[in-house]
Design an enzyme around this catalytic site. Sequence first.
Site, short mmCIF file in Angstrom:
data_model
loop_
_atom_site.label_atom_id
_atom_site.label_comp_id
_atom_site.label_asym_id
_atom_site.label_seq_id
_atom_site.Cartn_x
_atom_site.Cartn_y
_atom_site.Cartn_z
N GLU A 190 0.81 -1.23 0.00
CA GLU A 190 0.00 0.00 0.00
C GLU A 190 0.84 1.26 0.00
O GLU A 190 0.56 2.21 -0.73
CB GLU A 190 -0.96 0.02 1.19
CG GLU A 190 -2.23 -0.80 0.99
CD GLU A 190 -2.04 -2.27 1.33
OE1 GLU A 190 -0.93 -2.64 1.79
OE2 GLU A 190 -2.99 -3.05 1.13
N HIS A 210 -11.60 -4.68 9.90
CA HIS A 210 -12.17 -4.33 8.60
C HIS A 210 -13.44 -3.49 8.72
O HIS A 210 -14.25 -3.45 7.79
CB HIS A 210 -12.49 -5.60 7.80
CG HIS A 210 -11.30 -6.22 7.15
ND1 HIS A 210 -10.33 -6.88 7.87
CD2 HIS A 210 -10.91 -6.28 5.85
CE1 HIS A 210 -9.40 -7.32 7.03
NE2 HIS A 210 -9.72 -6.97 5.81
#
Lengths: 365, 332
Positions: free
Chosen positions: A81, A150
């Site tokens: 990322e 999440h």
Amino acid sequence: MTGGRRRREGENLGLVAPAEPRPELMVWEALNIALDRALARDEAVFIVGEDVGLYGGSYRVTQGLYARYGEWRVRDTPISENSFTGLGVGAALVGARPVVEIMTVNFALLALDAIVNMAAKLRYMSGGQLAVPLVVRAPGGVARQLAAQHSQRLEHMFLNVPGLRIVVPGTPQDAYWQLTQAIEADDPVVVLEHELLYFEKGSFDPDAPPPPMHAAAVRRPGRDVTLIAWHRMVKVCLEAAGALAAEGIEAEVIDLRSLRPLDLPRLVDSVRRTHRAVVVEEDCRFAGAGAEVAAALTEAAFFELDGPVARVAGEDVPTPYNAALEAASIPDAGRVASAVRRLLGRAAGGPAATQSPSEQTGAQP
Amino acid sequence: MRRDLIRQFLYDMLLARLFEQAAAEQYLQGRIGGFLHLYPGEEAVAVGTLRAADPGDYVVSTYREHVHALVRGTPPEAVMAELFGKATGCSRGYGGSMHLFDAERRFLGGYAIVGETFPVAIGVAYWLRLNEEPDVVLCYFGDGAVNQGTFHESLNMAALWKLPVLFVCENNRYQIGTEIHRHSAVPEVWRRACAYGMEGRRVDGMDVLAVHEATREALRHVREGKGPFLLECETYRFRGHSMADSGAYRSALEVAELRARDPLEGLRRRALAEGWLGEGEVAELERRARKAVQAAVRFAEQSPPPTELHRDVYAQPLDVYAPEIPARRAAP
């Protein structure tokens, strides 16, 4: 900076997905059309991210684009990322308009160096020599039992960073408009999307003239109280407003659409009429985006207010896996309605409202 | 041809050395603030690599980058004025020592978080490759950066997509006070290239001619589209990590040994011994460099400071609480 960025207006329009007005469209489809049109219109645009290419995007947002534009403009990346977001920063410095997809906002925590230390600061640190026209898209929010890692809402992580713009579209029309505007903007823009809204339907006209990217929108007019929200909490507020209407309370619902900058004048306008405001946010209460909204509104409209700006927010807990506990960790219409009743000094009228611990200790009028 | 090159190298290294000495003096007099990381001892790396690059190539550097900007052609006045925080600085006084930028010369900074140069470099290279441009990117980093995640992430992507990047490791053996054998399981940085199927080699970073030749070969490889290249230059910094560092973690013997291999003195001796340059020419180069540095200091002293606090945060002035209204300018 280089001659690399070439706009070819209209040249590839034959490739663009049909975009005639469609009465009903889902948010992911609107985002997909926005990307498709941007890729066709402007050769400076390319997309990078995990599974954005061959796979078509975890939420289908980039579906079909890999086949249409090829691997250099729709690039599947390794799971890195910070570096693929930083790749976007580097390319933006030399004329590209990259759109970085971070699969979920939780993974954006691994890319904060690229977003906060680089994208947000390079124009300023370089004395205005460099521009970073970068878009970072990231889905987030509490979805369905995805558990603590999440299910985050990380608006607050980006809010306090000068140099960034943060938009929070919640409808297909806004998703299309604001993603298009973000790509065209000469600043780094973080586009936060909500995972439960991707498959929401709404009216859509790609050729309707857009309001400014930062403008808040009144979703329901009302005279008694202003409910301020974004993303899925707008739906929750509209539901609460419906219930309150049955009791004779007319709530105005404002969808912020943008968190940085903040359309404060629009909020002040509303409060001048309603004299009461509740900020509803899915994120945890403590130091969430709602705290900034409430503080700014209080400073700007103190003498218009009949009571403190109230907050209804998520509980200060990591999101639990268990479905019932998960639901209890974020605001629902019942809690919003009871906060409004308390603010107005009314007894509970309609359906029984549950009270969360933080509401009991929270802002009481 | 060779004499011209030697003269250029020697001038660059003299300018670099004298500039950094002047910066240290100005820092001690309180005219330069913040962190100041100086380059003496490492000059052969910036000079040897950048003199092998083309004007169209991009340069992404670290917070120890004054000399990279100077060799790239940024006027010493603009670099010194930036250290002074003046409006005439190459970043208009908003960046400082660690954030020099010169977009016109494709010098893209000036990054002060260790490991940031990797993703920026592959981003620039990605765009060059996508547009089939002939230019390449020179990406600088120290030995301390190679254990940062971005090193591995970015080298992997660079090799995977055959991006035109020359990764230049300025291995001065210390990440501040931690010696490379105490921070790296594999202290030969160039060997890490094989983990990504990338070419790599090591060169004596105290020998500017060797660095220049190695860079030319590496750049040929990159320009031919054969993918990125990792060039490790073994060097040494004569001073501490920054002005705040006394360097107590290094033995006097070690410092003396490395100072005996001073890249500037090495080149000067060799140029005279081989007859490439005469005594008079060398003295003239030194006089010119000294004059340039003195002029830079004078320019920085006499330059005005920047006054606008709010400029260039966004492309257009923006009030975050009233986006419709043009942002108020800062009071002077």
